[in-house]
Design a protein around this motif. Structure first.
Motif, PDB file in Angstrom:
ATOM      1  N   CYS A   1       1.336  -1.149  -6.644  1.00 48.36           N
ATOM      2  CA  CYS A   1       0.103  -1.666  -6.036  1.00 48.36           C
ATOM      3  C   CYS A   1       0.401  -2.951  -5.274  1.00 48.36           C
ATOM      4  O   CYS A   1      -0.054  -3.135  -4.137  1.00 48.36           O
ATOM      5  CB  CYS A   1      -0.949  -1.901  -7.117  1.00 48.36           C
ATOM      6  N   TRP A   2       1.164  -3.841  -5.884  1.00 48.81           N
ATOM      7  CA  TRP A   2       1.495  -5.126  -5.263  1.00 48.81           C
ATOM      8  C   TRP A   2       2.247  -4.915  -3.953  1.00 48.81           C
ATOM      9  O   TRP A   2       1.995  -5.582  -2.953  1.00 48.81           O
ATOM     10  CB  TRP A   2       2.295  -5.970  -6.240  1.00 48.81           C
ATOM     11  N   VAL A   3       3.189  -3.961  -3.959  1.00 49.38           N
ATOM     12  CA  VAL A   3       3.932  -3.647  -2.741  1.00 49.38           C
ATOM     13  C   VAL A   3       2.975  -3.147  -1.665  1.00 49.38           C
ATOM     14  O   VAL A   3       3.030  -3.595  -0.515  1.00 49.38           O
ATOM     15  CB  VAL A   3       5.040  -2.604  -3.028  1.00 49.38           C
ATOM     16  N   GLU A   4       2.072  -2.222  -2.024  1.00 51.17           N
ATOM     17  CA  GLU A   4       1.102  -1.695  -1.058  1.00 51.17           C
ATOM     18  C   GLU A   4       0.241  -2.809  -0.468  1.00 51.17           C
ATOM     19  O   GLU A   4       0.026  -2.862   0.743  1.00 51.17           O
ATOM     20  CB  GLU A   4       0.188  -0.671  -1.723  1.00 51.17           C
ATOM     21  N   VAL A   5      -0.274  -3.677  -1.341  1.00 48.78           N
ATOM     22  CA  VAL A   5      -1.159  -4.751  -0.894  1.00 48.78           C
ATOM     23  C   VAL A   5      -0.405  -5.702   0.031  1.00 48.78           C
ATOM     24  O   VAL A   5      -0.892  -6.056   1.115  1.00 48.78           O
ATOM     25  CB  VAL A   5      -1.760  -5.503  -2.105  1.00 48.78           C
TER      26      VAL A   5
END
Length: 184
Positions: free
Chosen positions: A32-36
């Motif tokens: 999720c952090w990578v996507e954001v």
């Protein structure tokens, strides 16, 4: 799973100790952090692109610091899929122990606008007040991204602004916006 399925059955889970967070959940946080971050989100890694190898140590630091009195992790899931998360922390210093700070409020970019972020922020308000005994919450947001409006709709007030504090690229300086929520 269809997009409309995600709007159903939102669960918000809370984690207060490192041993509660599975390896699978750590990987989901990192993804999720990578996507954001790679979508341009203000989530702690200012210079995309990033990958899970860069993000995993930050996830480990957050998880390693979990403790019921000082640091909690809230996770939003829809139909078993992680759709967002945040971390709330209290400084144990006596002068400031009555307030907490939100960190890394994130929702998957492809799922924004469905109320997942608002649900997380509203839930952390209750957790902070009822379980952690906090009286107010603070956060710092990157200016120019619409976050002031998002938090404002949820009752947060802007209490300060540091003009040009964040340099994302040459010629792209952004304000750091300080926000406050009280009473909880």
């Amino acid at each position: 799973m269809t997009d409309s399925d995600l709007d159903l059955d939102l669960d918000i889970l809370q984690f207060t100790a490192p041993d509660q967070v599975t390896e699978r959940l750590r990987r989901e946080f990192a993804a999720c952090w990578v996507e954001v971050t790679n979508a341009g989100g203000a989530a702690g890694f200012p210079f995309p692109p990033v990958d899970e190898g860069e993000v995993a140590p930050a996830v480990d630091r957050i998880v390693g610091a979990l403790a019921p009195e000082t640091s909690r992790l809230l996770v939003a899931r829809a139909r078993g899929e992680l759709v967002g998360w945040l971390n709330v922390r209290r400084d144990p210093f006596e002068l400031t122990a009555h307030w907490g700070t939100l960190h890394h409020v994130q929702t998957r970019p492809t799922l924004r606008g469905r109320g997942f972020g608002a649900a997380l922020v509203n839930e952390v308000r209750s957790v902070a007040r009822d379980e952690m005994g906090l009286e107010q919450l603070h956060l710092a947001a990157r200016g120019g991204t619409g976050l002031e409006e998002f938090y404002g709709r949820l009752g947060w007030k802007e209490v300060g602004r540091w003009p040009g504090a964040l340099r994302l690229a040459p010629g792209d300086d952004r304000d750091e916006v300080l926000m406050f929520l009280a009473p909880l």
